[in-house]
Design a protein around this motif. Structure first.
Motif, PDB file in Angstrom:
ATOM      1  N   TRP A  51       0.842  -1.197   0.000  1.00  0.00           N
ATOM      2  CA  TRP A  51       0.000   0.000   0.000  1.00  0.00           C
ATOM      3  C   TRP A  51       0.881   1.251   0.000  1.00  0.00           C
ATOM      4  O   TRP A  51       0.559   2.237  -0.667  1.00  0.00           O
ATOM      5  CB  TRP A  51      -0.945   0.003   1.188  1.00  0.00           C
ATOM      6  CG  TRP A  51      -1.778  -1.240   1.400  1.00  0.00           C
ATOM      7  CD1 TRP A  51      -2.386  -1.621   2.556  1.00  0.00           C
ATOM      8  CD2 TRP A  51      -2.129  -2.270   0.445  1.00  0.00           C
ATOM      9  NE1 TRP A  51      -3.052  -2.804   2.395  1.00  0.00           N
ATOM     10  CE2 TRP A  51      -2.930  -3.228   1.109  1.00  0.00           C
ATOM     11  CE3 TRP A  51      -1.824  -2.479  -0.901  1.00  0.00           C
ATOM     12  CZ2 TRP A  51      -3.433  -4.355   0.477  1.00  0.00           C
ATOM     13  CZ3 TRP A  51      -2.323  -3.625  -1.531  1.00  0.00           C
ATOM     14  CH2 TRP A  51      -3.110  -4.538  -0.867  1.00  0.00           C
ATOM     15  N   ASP A  52       2.010   1.206   0.716  1.00  0.00           N
ATOM     16  CA  ASP A  52       2.951   2.328   0.679  1.00  0.00           C
ATOM     17  C   ASP A  52       3.549   2.495  -0.716  1.00  0.00           C
ATOM     18  O   ASP A  52       3.800   3.618  -1.175  1.00  0.00           O
ATOM     19  CB  ASP A  52       4.083   2.118   1.695  1.00  0.00           C
ATOM     20  CG  ASP A  52       3.636   2.300   3.128  1.00  0.00           C
ATOM     21  OD1 ASP A  52       2.551   2.881   3.351  1.00  0.00           O
ATOM     22  OD2 ASP A  52       4.363   1.862   4.037  1.00  0.00           O
ATOM     23  N   LEU A 100       2.055   1.668  -3.591  1.00  0.00           N
ATOM     24  CA  LEU A 100       1.031   2.240  -4.478  1.00  0.00           C
ATOM     25  C   LEU A 100       0.766   3.709  -4.172  1.00  0.00           C
ATOM     26  O   LEU A 100       0.461   4.493  -5.077  1.00  0.00           O
ATOM     27  CB  LEU A 100      -0.264   1.435  -4.354  1.00  0.00           C
ATOM     28  CG  LEU A 100      -0.214   0.008  -4.896  1.00  0.00           C
ATOM     29  CD1 LEU A 100      -1.525  -0.711  -4.616  1.00  0.00           C
ATOM     30  CD2 LEU A 100       0.094  -0.015  -6.387  1.00  0.00           C
ATOM     31  N   ASN A 101       0.878   4.087  -2.919  1.00  0.00           N
ATOM     32  CA  ASN A 101       0.700   5.498  -2.538  1.00  0.00           C
ATOM     33  C   ASN A 101       1.943   6.326  -2.794  1.00  0.00           C
ATOM     34  O   ASN A 101       1.936   7.531  -2.569  1.00  0.00           O
ATOM     35  CB  ASN A 101       0.331   5.594  -1.047  1.00  0.00           C
ATOM     36  CG  ASN A 101      -1.140   5.350  -0.794  1.00  0.00           C
ATOM     37  OD1 ASN A 101      -1.979   5.678  -1.635  1.00  0.00           O
ATOM     38  ND2 ASN A 101      -1.465   4.782   0.361  1.00  0.00           N
ATOM     39  N   ARG A 102       3.033   5.647  -3.206  1.00  0.00           N
ATOM     40  CA  ARG A 102       4.341   6.262  -3.477  1.00  0.00           C
ATOM     41  C   ARG A 102       4.991   6.819  -2.216  1.00  0.00           C
ATOM     42  O   ARG A 102       5.872   7.683  -2.285  1.00  0.00           O
ATOM     43  CB  ARG A 102       4.271   7.327  -4.565  1.00  0.00           C
ATOM     44  CG  ARG A 102       3.642   6.866  -5.868  1.00  0.00           C
ATOM     45  CD  ARG A 102       4.162   5.532  -6.353  1.00  0.00           C
ATOM     46  NE  ARG A 102       5.508   5.592  -6.931  1.00  0.00           N
ATOM     47  CZ  ARG A 102       6.378   4.583  -6.861  1.00  0.00           C
ATOM     48  NH1 ARG A 102       6.064   3.472  -6.209  1.00  0.00           N
ATOM     49  NH2 ARG A 102       7.565   4.689  -7.404  1.00  0.00           N
ATOM     50  N   VAL A 103       4.569   6.339  -1.047  1.00  0.00           N
ATOM     51  CA  VAL A 103       5.334   6.598   0.172  1.00  0.00           C
ATOM     52  C   VAL A 103       6.673   5.876   0.051  1.00  0.00           C
ATOM     53  O   VAL A 103       7.726   6.405   0.418  1.00  0.00           O
ATOM     54  CB  VAL A 103       4.561   6.124   1.417  1.00  0.00           C
ATOM     55  CG1 VAL A 103       5.412   6.237   2.673  1.00  0.00           C
ATOM     56  CG2 VAL A 103       3.276   6.930   1.564  1.00  0.00           C
ATOM     57  N   SER A 154      -3.740   9.074 -12.579  1.00  0.00           N
ATOM     58  CA  SER A 154      -3.074   9.105 -11.280  1.00  0.00           C
ATOM     59  C   SER A 154      -3.277   7.789 -10.536  1.00  0.00           C
ATOM     60  O   SER A 154      -4.410   7.408 -10.231  1.00  0.00           O
ATOM     61  CB  SER A 154      -3.639  10.266 -10.443  1.00  0.00           C
ATOM     62  OG  SER A 154      -3.023  10.308  -9.180  1.00  0.00           O
ATOM     63  N   GLY A 155      -2.167   7.091 -10.276  1.00  0.00           N
ATOM     64  CA  GLY A 155      -2.235   5.900  -9.434  1.00  0.00           C
ATOM     65  C   GLY A 155      -2.664   4.632 -10.119  1.00  0.00           C
ATOM     66  O   GLY A 155      -3.048   3.670  -9.447  1.00  0.00           O
ATOM     67  N   PRO A 171      -5.380   3.369  -5.979  1.00  0.00           N
ATOM     68  CA  PRO A 171      -4.178   2.953  -6.701  1.00  0.00           C
ATOM     69  C   PRO A 171      -4.210   1.466  -7.036  1.00  0.00           C
ATOM     70  O   PRO A 171      -4.690   0.658  -6.249  1.00  0.00           O
ATOM     71  CB  PRO A 171      -3.053   3.274  -5.712  1.00  0.00           C
ATOM     72  CG  PRO A 171      -3.677   3.104  -4.367  1.00  0.00           C
ATOM     73  CD  PRO A 171      -5.107   3.552  -4.519  1.00  0.00           C
ATOM     74  N   PHE A 184      -6.209  -0.354  -4.130  1.00  0.00           N
ATOM     75  CA  PHE A 184      -5.134  -1.125  -3.512  1.00  0.00           C
ATOM     76  C   PHE A 184      -5.179  -2.571  -3.978  1.00  0.00           C
ATOM     77  O   PHE A 184      -5.503  -3.486  -3.225  1.00  0.00           O
ATOM     78  CB  PHE A 184      -5.185  -1.019  -1.985  1.00  0.00           C
ATOM     79  CG  PHE A 184      -4.919   0.375  -1.490  1.00  0.00           C
ATOM     80  CD1 PHE A 184      -3.635   0.875  -1.475  1.00  0.00           C
ATOM     81  CD2 PHE A 184      -5.966   1.182  -1.068  1.00  0.00           C
ATOM     82  CE1 PHE A 184      -3.396   2.166  -1.035  1.00  0.00           C
ATOM     83  CE2 PHE A 184      -5.735   2.474  -0.629  1.00  0.00           C
ATOM     84  CZ  PHE A 184      -4.440   2.965  -0.614  1.00  0.00           C
ATOM     85  N   GLU A 237      -7.803  -4.403  -2.219  1.00  0.00           N
ATOM     86  CA  GLU A 237      -6.817  -4.627  -1.150  1.00  0.00           C
ATOM     87  C   GLU A 237      -6.220  -6.033  -1.250  1.00  0.00           C
ATOM     88  O   GLU A 237      -6.066  -6.735  -0.251  1.00  0.00           O
ATOM     89  CB  GLU A 237      -7.457  -4.396   0.219  1.00  0.00           C
ATOM     90  CG  GLU A 237      -7.930  -2.960   0.400  1.00  0.00           C
ATOM     91  CD  GLU A 237      -8.490  -2.702   1.784  1.00  0.00           C
ATOM     92  OE1 GLU A 237      -8.654  -3.671   2.553  1.00  0.00           O
ATOM     93  OE2 GLU A 237      -8.757  -1.546   2.103  1.00  0.00           O
TER      94      GLU A 237
END
Length: 346
Positions: free
Chosen positions: A229-230, A232-235, A247-248, A266, A284, A301
């Protein structure tokens, strides 16, 4: 200077995903994490690698070979029995330079090692430990330092209000080969419980420096999901294959999205995937290469490794499906974690 990657982990807490593969070979964003790590370190100037392998070692050796496919050199230090972190380093001694970097290969991280290497050079100790700061240190071995960044002691899983710091071992070390004389040969040795305390006692110079960038141990299924998840969120900024469409949403080559199918970001779709009519994928969701999603499927998810199939009207939520799994029509699965096939070859 070469890099030693500790890749012999069994991944007990990630089972059944790791029943037939070493933990560092688990896919992260549709690529084995160990491959991400090699490329990451190559981009930082490392070209000579040693991989310490034990559990299903042939998979790693078959996948990477001599490293020429990635433009690097790879050699293997094979453990015939588990030797612990320090024992694995000792076992690799014949391949190591006078100064070398050690990276625990089952921790997903994006550390820039240049600052750590310069810090080590300036301090002049035998070992520099890369540290990361955590919100709750009570689940880890916590370090205590003096005013000169020298590590005084390790405190194993202290109560939160009794922890000497919130700094823990990040599983990245810069070591002088001279330090290996403190590690006994031919037995299992813990680097945190035996080697580092001995070096501290001998005043050999054990220092610690906080590293920057993303860091997470992927040792549990919950953390394995969180890493994705990080991602996909680009964290977590590891590269994602495929073309970003909007986007995503990342879609690989030769993938087909049927009319009426919906991707909710994402989401990452691998190469050669097929998604049927009226199916909803995301948010997700990660589909590996050559996955097939039937008609009217709901997938959120969820992480699917390569060559998985979800037939018509399947509902998947918060699942992890290993290589080549097939889910029959109208099945409803929540928090399922399954695997049955061995890891793919290169």
């Amino acid at each position: 200077m070469n890099a030693l990657l500790l890749a012999g982990g069994m991944g007990t807490r990630l089972r059944p995903l790791t029943d037939h593969m070493p933990k560092p070979m688990a896919l992260v964003g549709n690529r084995p994490w160990l491959e991400h790590l090699v490329l990451q370190l190559k981009n930082q100037g490392f070209s000579d690698f040693v991989m310490a392998v034990q559990y299903y070692s042939e998979q790693i050796r078959n996948y990477f070979g001599d490293g020429s496919k990635w433009g690097v050199r790879i050699r293997y230090a094979v453990e015939h029995t588990l030797r612990g972190t320090a024992g694995a380093i000792k076992n690799a001694e014949p391949y190591l330079d006078d100064r070398f970097v050690v990276v625990n290969a089952d921790i997903v991280q994006e550390a820039d090692l240049a600052d750590l290497l310069e810090f080590h050079r300036m301090r002049g100790g035998l070992v520099t430990i890369g540290l990361t700061e955590v919100e709750d240190p009570s689940h880890y071995g916590v370090i205590e330092q003096d005013g000169e960044d020298r590590i005084i002691r390790f405190v194993e899983k202290p109560r939160r209000d009794e922890a000497p710091s919130n700094r823990i071992n990040a599983g990245i070390y810069v070591m002088e080969k001279q330090s290996l004389q403190y590690i006994p040969d031919h037995r299992e040795v813990s680097i945190e419980r035996e080697t580092f305390p001995l070096l501290i006692k001998e005043n050999a110079g054990v220092y610690g420096k906080v590293i920057s960038g993303y860091w997470m141990d992927m040792g549990t299924k919950e953390r394995y999901r969180a890493i994705h998840w990080d991602l996909l969120n680009r964290v977590c900024r590891l590269p994602l294959d495929g073309e970003e469409r909007g986007s995503g949403i990342w879609i690989g080559d030769r993938s087909e999205i049927a009319p009426g199918a919906l991707l909710i970001p994402p989401v990452l779709i691998g190469n050669g995937c097929k998604i049927g009519e009226r199916s909803i994928v995301g948010p997700f969701a990660v589909l590996g290469d050559n996955c097939e999603i039937g008609k009217g499927v709901r997938c959120s998810e969820t992480i699917m490794w390569d060559n998985c199939t979800a037939h018509d009207a399947v509902h998947l939520n918060n699942c992890i499906l290993g290589y080549g799994l097939e889910v029959g029509s109208r099945q409803i699965m929540h928090e399922a974690v399954m695997n049955r096939m061995e890891a793919k070859e290169a």
